[in-house]
Every structure is written in C-alpha cells, then in structure tokens.
Design an enzyme around this catalytic site. Structure first.
Site, mmCIF file in Angstrom:
data_model
loop_
_atom_site.group_PDB
_atom_site.id
_atom_site.type_symbol
_atom_site.label_atom_id
_atom_site.label_comp_id
_atom_site.label_asym_id
_atom_site.label_seq_id
_atom_site.Cartn_x
_atom_site.Cartn_y
_atom_site.Cartn_z
ATOM 1 N N HIS A 22 0.839 -1.198 0.000
ATOM 2 C CA HIS A 22 0.000 0.000 0.000
ATOM 3 C C HIS A 22 0.876 1.251 0.000
ATOM 4 O O HIS A 22 0.632 2.196 -0.755
ATOM 5 C CB HIS A 22 -0.910 0.042 1.239
ATOM 6 C CG HIS A 22 -1.925 -1.041 1.303
ATOM 7 N ND1 HIS A 22 -2.072 -1.839 2.416
ATOM 8 C CD2 HIS A 22 -2.851 -1.469 0.417
ATOM 9 C CE1 HIS A 22 -3.055 -2.699 2.214
ATOM 10 N NE2 HIS A 22 -3.538 -2.502 1.004
ATOM 11 N N LYS A 46 -16.421 -6.948 6.899
ATOM 12 C CA LYS A 46 -15.197 -7.732 6.721
ATOM 13 C C LYS A 46 -14.599 -8.167 8.053
ATOM 14 O O LYS A 46 -13.595 -8.853 8.079
ATOM 15 C CB LYS A 46 -14.150 -6.918 5.947
ATOM 16 C CG LYS A 46 -14.462 -6.764 4.480
ATOM 17 C CD LYS A 46 -13.284 -6.124 3.772
ATOM 18 C CE LYS A 46 -13.481 -6.092 2.276
ATOM 19 N NZ LYS A 46 -12.298 -5.542 1.602
ATOM 20 N N ARG A 95 -2.151 -6.189 -8.029
ATOM 21 C CA ARG A 95 -0.975 -6.979 -7.682
ATOM 22 C C ARG A 95 -0.708 -8.048 -8.724
ATOM 23 O O ARG A 95 0.428 -8.378 -9.017
ATOM 24 C CB ARG A 95 -1.157 -7.659 -6.326
ATOM 25 C CG ARG A 95 -1.187 -6.690 -5.165
ATOM 26 C CD ARG A 95 -1.545 -7.424 -3.927
ATOM 27 N NE ARG A 95 -2.880 -8.031 -4.132
ATOM 28 C CZ ARG A 95 -3.659 -8.458 -3.178
ATOM 29 N NH1 ARG A 95 -3.277 -8.406 -1.947
ATOM 30 N NH2 ARG A 95 -4.844 -8.973 -3.442
ATOM 31 N N SER A 133 -3.090 -7.812 2.849
ATOM 32 C CA SER A 133 -3.388 -7.596 4.269
ATOM 33 C C SER A 133 -3.851 -8.885 4.939
ATOM 34 O O SER A 133 -3.476 -9.173 6.071
ATOM 35 C CB SER A 133 -4.454 -6.517 4.438
ATOM 36 O OG SER A 133 -3.958 -5.266 4.041
#
Length: 172
Positions: A22, A46, A95, A133
């Site tokens: 990030h 989440k 990514r 993450s």
C-alpha cells in the site's frame, strides 16, 4: 470534471493492516497528484482486526513522509465520499492478473455512479506484488515474521493485537 478535481486522488481500502505494498502505491501516486487521500473504509462486514480509528492511525504513522497525503476514514458509498472531497481520480492497486476482473468490475460500477471520476490502476514494485493484508494478518496471528511486509509500527500493533486476543481467550 474540473482540472482541480483531476489533481485529487482517492486511494480507498480497508487497510487492515496497511502494508508496504500500500505504501509503495502511495509513494508512486503522490508525485502525480496535488493531493492523495488514503480513504480507510469502515468495512464492518469484513470483520477487521483493527477498528477504523486504529487503521487510520496506523496509516497516518506509516505515510507521514508524504506531505500531500491525507488519511481519512469513511463509512459511506465510495462514490459519495469521492464527490464529498472533490476528487477526480480513484486509485486502485493491481498486484496480479487475478485482481483485474474484480477491479475492472468495481471501476465500471464507479464509472456509472460517478462519471466525473476516473479510475487509475497502479501496480506495486515486484517485491510487494504478493503481499496482501489478509496474508499479513494470518502470518502475524500465527506468530510469523511480518517485518518484510509492514512498517515496524504496524508490526508492533499486530503483535499487540494477537497478544491481547490470546490473553482475553485464556482468561475465559
């Protein structure tokens, strides 16, 4: 879209936790815009490891070197947040090829919701392309070394998070 809106970019995400990947995207975006707003989403669905205020604080601490970067939390539709702050660009990270389909779908939906904003995809440096993450949380939770994936401040916060979780479950 006004020229000034083009110069404000929003980089939205849960950032649970913020990673070096990030940070790399922010470092790439900062010179391109007058202002980059790292928009930390509430995302209660989440079930994040860190609450919104903690995630905002960790992001601010890790991104402090970028003068034109502001970290804000939000708990609304991204389209409303983008309009509220007058941004003209939504930054998204890619990514791997596997990210593209989902990100393309988001970009298309955002184009319908806020046609005045463009989505810009950036890729992280190769050494960060595999970091997520969720992987960082899992490695840390299981006692692994995440120092190569997150800022030392985040590493410390993760260690504290899992220690406090263990002590609260052991006391039950």
């Amino acid at each position: 879209m006004s020229t000034s809106a083009n110069r404000i970019a929003v980089y939205p995400g849960t950032f649970d936790p913020i990673t070096l990947g990030h940070g790399d995207l922010v470092a790439r975006a900062a010179p391109l815009f007058d202002k980059v707003v790292v928009a930390v989403a509430q995302s209660a669905g989440k079930n994040p490891a860190f609450d919104l205020d903690e995630r905002i604080d960790l992001a601010r601490q890790t991104l402090v070197e970028h003068e034109n970067v502001e970290v804000l939390g939000f708990n609304s539709l991204l389209a409303h947040f983008v309009q509220e702050i007058g941004a003209g660009v939504i930054l998204r990270g890619l990514r791997a090829v596997s990210d593209f389909e989902y990100e393309f779908q988001l970009a298309s939906m955002n184009r319908h919701l806020i046609p005045e904003a463009e989505t810009l995809f950036l890729t992280p440096a190769e050494q960060y392309s595999f970091i997520s993450s969720s992987l960082v949380r899992e490695i840390s939770r299981l006692g692994g070394d995440v120092s190569g994936f997150v800022h030392p401040t985040v590493q410390h916060a993760l260690r504290q998070r899992w220690q406090s979780s263990e002590s609260s479950t052991q006391g039950a």
